[in-house]
Write an enzyme that holds these catalytic residues in place. Sequence first.
Site, short mmCIF file in Angstrom:
data_model
loop_
_atom_site.label_atom_id
_atom_site.label_comp_id
_atom_site.label_asym_id
_atom_site.label_seq_id
_atom_site.Cartn_x
_atom_site.Cartn_y
_atom_site.Cartn_z
N ASN A 139 0.82 -1.34 -0.21
CA ASN A 139 -0.34 0.35 0.03
C ASN A 139 0.80 1.76 0.11
OD1 ASN A 139 0.44 -1.11 2.93
ND2 ASN A 139 -0.27 0.63 3.47
N ALA A 185 -13.90 -2.49 0.13
CA ALA A 185 -14.50 -2.49 -1.29
C ALA A 185 -14.48 -0.82 -1.70
CB ALA A 185 -16.01 -1.70 -0.54
N CYS A 304 -2.11 5.55 6.95
CA CYS A 304 -2.92 4.76 8.04
C CYS A 304 -1.78 5.78 8.98
CB CYS A 304 -2.55 3.11 8.17
SG CYS A 304 -3.88 2.84 6.45
#
Length: 358
Positions: A139, A185, A304
């Site tokens: 990521n 999603a 994050c």
Amino acid sequence: MIYLDYQATTPLAPEAREAMLPWLSGPEAMGFANPHSPHRPGRAAAAAIEVAREQVAALLPPGGRVVFTGSATEAINLAILGRKPRQAAVSAIEHAAVLDTAAASGARVRTLAADGEGIVAVQPLDPGTDLVAVMQVNNEIGTIQPVAAWAEAAHAAGALFLCDAVQGAGKLAAPEGADLVALSAHKLYGPKGVGALWIREGVDLAPLIHGGGQEAGLRSGTLSPALIAGFGAAAALARVRMAEDAAQVERLWSLACSLLPDWTLNGSAERRWHGNLNLRREGLDVARLMSDCRDLAFSAGSACASGSGRPSHVLRAIGLADSDAKSSVRLGFGRYTTEKDIEDACARIEAAATAQRY
């Protein structure tokens, strides 16, 4: 505002929004019905969930089942804590959802090193290893991991293989050989608040959430037809558009690289999803850059971890000094990014970074 933070979240696809609207309707249309109720509106909502389940499953290997969760983080917790490993091996560049959950599982955890290109090459596993976790696409730096080879190595050692496919789902082929796959999603143009865990047939997990026994007893709680319908529509669209989206990203990648020639790429240029451009520039003050470019949405490392003040554990794992990690930015782009967006954003970033030297 130019949005260049596709690794943190993607825009909601219009098709996903349209799929959600019937299940957000008022009392006249009965779209609000509980999908676990036996009456006709409830059965209609349940049927919509099963359609979406098939749409999400189409992104994954055959021979497994999709369990809906509230997020990919929850899916990863279910995969690890629901399996109760005794000895786990996880890559050094995993998302915190994997690293922290493995640490909390009570298992002995071995960290699998990454090389300077951001690749976690297959390494011998310790005897007794029963769970291996390596992500499909990182990521923070976008590097694509050899997950099929890792799955083979895990199985040869008698272990299960967990793959965090959050950044790869809908963009790349399904992770071959995985036993457990986590999805989100909102990383593939769907809504936030819903994820999924794919579980290979024959793999048993213990539930983390108890109550009504929904999702075949693995995840109790009332499901949201709206969120799941949006997830399904986004997954179906991603499957149809996979080649088109990849071609779009390649064009944008080439353009961005040509406009930022004096920056250093973090991670492999070839073995990577090209919608992730993680760059560094010596001496760069990233906080000042973001302030000077406040009409651009991009990330100083993983979203994050932003605001923690700590250098990225991924950039450290590939051998960068803290000073290099702190002078890195991540530009993420995808389906709805235009060439003009890239041209304008790169011009502003380059000008602001150059101004710091004078």
